[in-house]
Motif scaffolding. Structure first.
Motif, PDB file in Angstrom:
ATOM      1  N   VAL A  51       0.819  -1.216   0.000  1.00  0.00           N
ATOM      2  CA  VAL A  51       0.000   0.000   0.000  1.00  0.00           C
ATOM      3  C   VAL A  51       0.847   1.257   0.000  1.00  0.00           C
ATOM      4  O   VAL A  51       0.394   2.325  -0.427  1.00  0.00           O
ATOM      5  CB  VAL A  51      -0.956  -0.021   1.223  1.00  0.00           C
ATOM      6  N   SER A  52       2.097   1.166   0.416  1.00  0.00           N
ATOM      7  CA  SER A  52       2.934   2.353   0.654  1.00  0.00           C
ATOM      8  C   SER A  52       3.022   3.292  -0.536  1.00  0.00           C
ATOM      9  O   SER A  52       3.054   4.514  -0.360  1.00  0.00           O
ATOM     10  CB  SER A  52       4.339   1.915   1.085  1.00  0.00           C
ATOM     11  N   ASP A  53       3.067   2.752  -1.756  1.00  0.00           N
ATOM     12  CA  ASP A  53       3.149   3.634  -2.926  1.00  0.00           C
ATOM     13  C   ASP A  53       2.009   3.381  -3.908  1.00  0.00           C
ATOM     14  O   ASP A  53       2.116   3.705  -5.096  1.00  0.00           O
ATOM     15  CB  ASP A  53       4.494   3.475  -3.632  1.00  0.00           C
ATOM     16  N   ALA A  54       0.899   2.812  -3.410  1.00  0.00           N
ATOM     17  CA  ALA A  54      -0.249   2.539  -4.272  1.00  0.00           C
ATOM     18  C   ALA A  54      -1.133   3.774  -4.379  1.00  0.00           C
ATOM     19  O   ALA A  54      -1.226   4.585  -3.450  1.00  0.00           O
ATOM     20  CB  ALA A  54      -1.056   1.371  -3.726  1.00  0.00           C
ATOM     21  N   ASP A  55      -1.787   3.920  -5.505  1.00  0.00           N
ATOM     22  CA  ASP A  55      -2.731   5.017  -5.691  1.00  0.00           C
ATOM     23  C   ASP A  55      -4.092   4.689  -5.091  1.00  0.00           C
ATOM     24  O   ASP A  55      -4.836   5.590  -4.694  1.00  0.00           O
ATOM     25  CB  ASP A  55      -2.911   5.298  -7.189  1.00  0.00           C
ATOM     26  N   ALA A  56      -4.425   3.402  -5.064  1.00  0.00           N
ATOM     27  CA  ALA A  56      -5.734   2.996  -4.563  1.00  0.00           C
ATOM     28  C   ALA A  56      -5.666   1.565  -4.053  1.00  0.00           C
ATOM     29  O   ALA A  56      -4.764   0.801  -4.409  1.00  0.00           O
ATOM     30  CB  ALA A  56      -6.789   3.108  -5.667  1.00  0.00           C
ATOM     31  N   VAL A  57      -6.640   1.241  -3.214  1.00  0.00           N
ATOM     32  CA  VAL A  57      -6.786  -0.116  -2.697  1.00  0.00           C
ATOM     33  C   VAL A  57      -8.219  -0.570  -2.937  1.00  0.00           C
ATOM     34  O   VAL A  57      -9.169   0.156  -2.626  1.00  0.00           O
ATOM     35  CB  VAL A  57      -6.485  -0.190  -1.186  1.00  0.00           C
ATOM     36  N   MET A  58      -8.364  -1.738  -3.514  1.00  0.00           N
ATOM     37  CA  MET A  58      -9.673  -2.394  -3.575  1.00  0.00           C
ATOM     38  C   MET A  58      -9.716  -3.401  -2.432  1.00  0.00           C
ATOM     39  O   MET A  58      -8.983  -4.392  -2.442  1.00  0.00           O
ATOM     40  CB  MET A  58      -9.858  -3.116  -4.903  1.00  0.00           C
ATOM     41  N   HIS A  59     -10.572  -3.152  -1.470  1.00  0.00           N
ATOM     42  CA  HIS A  59     -10.640  -4.053  -0.311  1.00  0.00           C
ATOM     43  C   HIS A  59     -11.776  -5.041  -0.518  1.00  0.00           C
ATOM     44  O   HIS A  59     -12.950  -4.733  -0.304  1.00  0.00           O
ATOM     45  CB  HIS A  59     -10.848  -3.262   0.974  1.00  0.00           C
ATOM     46  N   ILE A  60     -11.405  -6.252  -0.936  1.00  0.00           N
ATOM     47  CA  ILE A  60     -12.367  -7.314  -1.213  1.00  0.00           C
ATOM     48  C   ILE A  60     -12.323  -8.394  -0.134  1.00  0.00           C
ATOM     49  O   ILE A  60     -13.303  -9.105   0.082  1.00  0.00           O
ATOM     50  CB  ILE A  60     -12.094  -7.924  -2.600  1.00  0.00           C
ATOM     51  N   ALA A  61     -11.200  -8.531   0.544  1.00  0.00           N
ATOM     52  CA  ALA A  61     -11.060  -9.558   1.570  1.00  0.00           C
ATOM     53  C   ALA A  61     -12.163  -9.421   2.616  1.00  0.00           C
ATOM     54  O   ALA A  61     -12.504  -8.311   3.044  1.00  0.00           O
ATOM     55  CB  ALA A  61      -9.682  -9.444   2.235  1.00  0.00           C
ATOM     56  N   GLY A  62     -12.719 -10.540   3.017  1.00  0.00           N
ATOM     57  CA  GLY A  62     -13.772 -10.515   4.023  1.00  0.00           C
ATOM     58  C   GLY A  62     -14.036 -11.890   4.586  1.00  0.00           C
ATOM     59  O   GLY A  62     -13.499 -12.894   4.113  1.00  0.00           O
ATOM     60  N   VAL A  63     -14.877 -11.929   5.624  1.00  0.00           N
ATOM     61  CA  VAL A  63     -15.283 -13.188   6.263  1.00  0.00           C
ATOM     62  C   VAL A  63     -16.797 -13.270   6.191  1.00  0.00           C
ATOM     63  O   VAL A  63     -17.497 -12.357   6.653  1.00  0.00           O
ATOM     64  CB  VAL A  63     -14.821 -13.243   7.734  1.00  0.00           C
ATOM     65  N   ASN A  64     -17.336 -14.323   5.589  1.00  0.00           N
ATOM     66  CA  ASN A  64     -18.792 -14.442   5.489  1.00  0.00           C
ATOM     67  C   ASN A  64     -19.330 -15.803   5.877  1.00  0.00           C
ATOM     68  O   ASN A  64     -20.544 -16.010   5.818  1.00  0.00           O
ATOM     69  CB  ASN A  64     -19.271 -14.078   4.077  1.00  0.00           C
ATOM     70  N   ARG A  65     -18.472 -16.744   6.273  1.00  0.00           N
ATOM     71  CA  ARG A  65     -18.944 -18.066   6.676  1.00  0.00           C
ATOM     72  C   ARG A  65     -18.188 -18.509   7.926  1.00  0.00           C
ATOM     73  O   ARG A  65     -17.049 -18.937   7.862  1.00  0.00           O
ATOM     74  CB  ARG A  65     -18.714 -19.091   5.563  1.00  0.00           C
ATOM     75  N   ALA A  66     -18.844 -18.358   9.079  1.00  0.00           N
ATOM     76  CA  ALA A  66     -18.297 -18.806  10.366  1.00  0.00           C
ATOM     77  C   ALA A  66     -19.366 -18.483  11.409  1.00  0.00           C
ATOM     78  O   ALA A  66     -20.481 -18.074  11.057  1.00  0.00           O
ATOM     79  CB  ALA A  66     -16.969 -18.114  10.683  1.00  0.00           C
ATOM     80  N   ASP A  67     -19.049 -18.661  12.685  1.00  0.00           N
ATOM     81  CA  ASP A  67     -20.005 -18.263  13.713  1.00  0.00           C
ATOM     82  C   ASP A  67     -20.113 -16.743  13.737  1.00  0.00           C
ATOM     83  O   ASP A  67     -19.246 -16.024  13.212  1.00  0.00           O
ATOM     84  CB  ASP A  67     -19.575 -18.797  15.082  1.00  0.00           C
ATOM     85  N   ASP A  68     -21.184 -16.233  14.333  1.00  0.00           N
ATOM     86  CA  ASP A  68     -21.480 -14.797  14.257  1.00  0.00           C
ATOM     87  C   ASP A  68     -20.329 -13.919  14.738  1.00  0.00           C
ATOM     88  O   ASP A  68     -19.981 -12.922  14.095  1.00  0.00           O
ATOM     89  CB  ASP A  68     -22.727 -14.484  15.096  1.00  0.00           C
ATOM     90  N   GLU A  69     -19.728 -14.278  15.863  1.00  0.00           N
ATOM     91  CA  GLU A  69     -18.666 -13.437  16.408  1.00  0.00           C
ATOM     92  C   GLU A  69     -17.448 -13.438  15.498  1.00  0.00           C
ATOM     93  O   GLU A  69     -16.810 -12.391  15.295  1.00  0.00           O
ATOM     94  CB  GLU A  69     -18.286 -13.921  17.813  1.00  0.00           C
TER      95      GLU A  69
END
Length: 368
Positions: free
Chosen positions: A43-61
């Motif tokens: 990220v240090s010299d990037a113009d933009a970040v697409m944040h796609i990483a996520g968690v959608n299958r596990a217990d609620d917490e």
């Protein structure tokens, strides 16, 4: 533009990288679980970040906390930069609905907005509906992936029918890419209304046609997207598709393509020995190769992977190979005579939008 893509190894990450490669000149820095430790440097010299990483299958917490923690990790990397950074966030329509997933995605949005604005940059909030597409994981990405694998395998999935809005992963990727430029701070890409039972019925219709080698009705964009999703789950085990010769004293007749609906275009080529054609991939096109005469090798490689799938084909044993979306492919004359190949695609060739993106099946230095 230099763009970091988090979650690059996942379903939407792959589709987004594919679209970026096909339609832009951006320098893409993929970040996934294995390379997350290098996020700050990326990220240090990037113009933009697409944040796609996520968690959608596990217990609620775990789902709630996991999405917040990923956002905090990216926020720390953004804060360490010395220039304005735009963050394009793959959010969800569930943001604000009170579920653990919605709470986690909403809190992640707040964390990322604060970090981006502190650098003089901005957050673009892309609210994505239910997604489907090629290479979705069953029991993880969507009910469509569950149905695709169930129909492929001949099992009967459980159906809890309801109305749902669906968006193909390439439509989601297009919205994320739109967020890299312009003044919009929130993007709500449109979805296609469908029912859960209706999706299953369409997939069963596709199977009934495609099991015979026939192309089903592709008269709408949604049908094309869903059919491409289905046939991706069949590759490579379903291929080649045997074509039945009909022989009498006059010679032999072989039907190479039968289509239920929509437009289409057939063509043929001759290729001299040793020559390779193709070396490209598509984002939407349904395309079939059928060797009419001669010997050939049809080779395919899923984008951003190394394994090459090879099919040895011959006009003496008629068969067809259908090219999956996002797989670079070629055909090589491996015989001593002229190769004759028929090509068919589900849409007419349009020079202004050919949906053909150059890429080698075997990059320079790779073994044949």
């Amino acid at each position: 533009m230099k763009v970091v893509v988090t979650g690059s190894g996942g379903f939407l990450g792959w589709h987004t990288r594919l679209r970026l490669r096909a339609l832009t000149d951006h320098e893409v820095l993929p970040v996934d679980r294995d390379s997350w430790a290098g996020l700050t440097e990326a990220v240090s010299d990037a113009d933009a970040v697409m944040h796609i990483a996520g968690v959608n299958r596990a217990d609620d917490e775990t789902v709630r906390q996991g999405n917040e923690d990923l956002a905090r990790g990216l926020a720390e990397a953004v804060a360490a930069t010395s220039h304005p950074t735009r963050v394009v966030y793959a959010n969800s329509i569930h943001d604000g609905n009170g579920t653990a997933y919605g709470l986690g995605k909403g809190r992640a949005r707040e964390i990322l907005a604060e970090a981006a604005e502190a650098t003089g940059g901005s957050l673009v909030d892309v609210r994505l509906p239910n997604l489907f597409g090629e290479h979705g994981r069953p029991a993880y990405n969507s009910f469509v992936a569950n149905f695709v694998h169930a129909v492929r395998d001949g099992s009967a999935p459980t159906v809890n029918d309801s109305e749902v809005g669906l968006l193909h992963a390439q439509g989601a990727a297009a919205a994320l890419i739109d967020g890299l430029t312009g003044d919009a701070r929130r993007i709500d890409p449109p979805s296609t209304p469908a029912t859960v039972q209706g999706v299953l019925d369409l997939l069963r219709e596709f199977k009934a046609s495609y099991d015979t080698g026939e192309i089903p009705d592709l008269s709408t964009a949604f049908r094309v997207d869903l059919f491409n999703t289905y046939r991706a789950a069949l590759f490579p085990e379903h291929y080649p598709i045997a074509l039945k010769p009909h022989t009498d004293p006059r010679g032999t007749f072989v039907e190479t393509i039968r289509v239920r609906g929509g437009e289409g275009q057939a063509s043929f080529s001759t290729t001299v020995p040793g020559v390779t054609r193709g070396e490209h991939f598509h984002l939407r096109k349904v395309e079939r190769f059928a060797v009419i005469a001669g010997e050939a090798r049809i080779s395919l490689r899923k984008m951003f992977t190394d394994e090459v799938v090879d099919f040895a084909v011959s006009g003496a044993q008629p068969c067809a190979i259908d090219m999956p979306v996002g797989w670079v492919h070629n055909i090589t004359n491996t015989g001593s005579d002229t190769l004759v190949t028929q090509f068919w695609s589900h849409e007419l060739h349009r020079p202004e939008d050919p949906d053909t993106y150059p890429e080698p099946v075997r990059p320079q230095g790779a073994s044949a």
